[in-house]
Design a protein around this motif. Sequence first.
Motif, short mmCIF file in Angstrom:
data_model
loop_
_atom_site.label_atom_id
_atom_site.label_comp_id
_atom_site.label_asym_id
_atom_site.label_seq_id
_atom_site.Cartn_x
_atom_site.Cartn_y
_atom_site.Cartn_z
N HIS A 1 6.00 57.83 51.22
CA HIS A 1 6.73 57.30 49.95
C HIS A 1 8.27 56.66 50.52
O HIS A 1 8.53 55.37 50.21
CB HIS A 1 6.80 58.15 49.03
CG HIS A 1 7.59 57.62 47.81
ND1 HIS A 1 6.98 56.62 47.06
CD2 HIS A 1 9.04 57.79 47.40
CE1 HIS A 1 7.77 56.17 46.04
NE2 HIS A 1 9.00 56.92 46.32
N GLU B 1 7.44 53.49 52.95
CA GLU B 1 6.77 52.35 52.01
C GLU B 1 7.99 51.81 50.98
O GLU B 1 8.14 50.72 51.16
CB GLU B 1 5.63 52.85 51.25
CG GLU B 1 4.39 53.23 52.18
CD GLU B 1 3.17 53.55 51.48
OE1 GLU B 1 2.19 53.77 52.06
OE2 GLU B 1 3.65 54.35 50.52
N SER B 2 8.66 52.61 50.40
CA SER B 2 9.84 52.11 49.41
C SER B 2 10.88 51.45 50.17
O SER B 2 11.12 50.57 49.54
CB SER B 2 10.35 53.53 48.73
OG SER B 2 9.42 53.90 47.82
N ALA B 3 11.22 52.00 51.33
CA ALA B 3 12.21 51.27 51.91
C ALA B 3 11.80 49.51 52.44
O ALA B 3 12.76 48.95 52.46
CB ALA B 3 12.69 51.99 53.33
N THR C 1 9.41 47.97 51.14
CA THR C 1 9.05 47.21 49.75
C THR C 1 10.04 46.80 49.07
O THR C 1 10.24 45.93 48.29
CB THR C 1 7.96 47.81 48.79
OG1 THR C 1 8.48 48.95 48.59
CG2 THR C 1 6.50 47.81 49.51
N ASN C 2 11.31 47.63 49.06
CA ASN C 2 12.42 46.93 48.60
C ASN C 2 13.28 45.82 49.31
O ASN C 2 14.17 45.20 48.85
CB ASN C 2 13.37 48.22 48.45
CG ASN C 2 13.10 49.34 47.44
OD1 ASN C 2 12.46 48.83 46.40
ND2 ASN C 2 13.46 50.47 47.67
N LEU C 3 12.67 45.38 50.54
CA LEU C 3 13.21 44.30 51.22
C LEU C 3 12.82 43.11 50.65
O LEU C 3 11.54 42.98 50.34
CB LEU C 3 12.97 44.36 52.66
CG LEU C 3 13.73 45.51 53.46
CD1 LEU C 3 12.90 45.68 54.85
CD2 LEU C 3 15.05 45.46 53.74
N ASP C 4 13.60 42.05 50.52
CA ASP C 4 13.18 40.92 49.97
C ASP C 4 12.29 40.18 51.15
O ASP C 4 12.65 40.04 52.20
CB ASP C 4 14.24 40.09 49.77
CG ASP C 4 14.03 38.58 49.16
OD1 ASP C 4 13.06 38.70 48.52
OD2 ASP C 4 14.69 37.12 49.50
N TYR D 1 4.48 40.59 55.15
CA TYR D 1 5.78 39.88 54.87
C TYR D 1 5.87 38.65 55.19
O TYR D 1 4.96 38.01 55.64
CB TYR D 1 6.83 40.73 55.51
CG TYR D 1 6.82 40.52 57.13
CD1 TYR D 1 7.53 39.72 57.67
CD2 TYR D 1 5.82 41.35 57.75
CE1 TYR D 1 7.35 39.59 59.19
CE2 TYR D 1 5.66 41.22 59.11
CZ TYR D 1 6.60 40.10 59.76
OH TYR D 1 6.52 40.05 61.08
N ALA E 1 15.46 49.37 58.26
CA ALA E 1 15.23 49.88 57.00
C ALA E 1 14.30 51.43 56.94
O ALA E 1 14.70 52.41 56.46
CB ALA E 1 14.30 49.26 56.03
N GLN F 1 15.85 55.60 57.05
CA GLN F 1 15.23 56.81 56.19
C GLN F 1 15.21 57.79 57.59
O GLN F 1 14.63 58.94 56.74
CB GLN F 1 13.99 56.35 55.96
CG GLN F 1 14.03 55.18 54.76
CD GLN F 1 14.80 55.63 53.30
OE1 GLN F 1 14.63 56.78 52.72
NE2 GLN F 1 15.85 54.90 53.03
#
Length: 68
Positions: free
Chosen positions: A18, A21-23, A25-28, A46, A59, A63
């Motif tokens: 998680h 994946e979160s780190a 998908t939070n990237l533009d 991407y 990113a 984490q």
Amino acid sequence: MTTETIKVEGMSCDHCKHAVESALTNLDGVSTADVNLDAGNVKVDYDDNKVSMTNMKEAIEDQGYDAK
């Protein structure tokens, strides 16, 4: 859209999955990130005009994991 698989060392559980994946998908520019714990990697879709491989690896490393 570009798809790459990034080797990630140090992931061992659902929390790790998680976090990575979160780190990402939070990237533009990142549309999807799918971690495979057994293989120790993440498949990322991407837009390479918006985000670079360096950005994604940073990113992941922010984490606490090693991106190769």
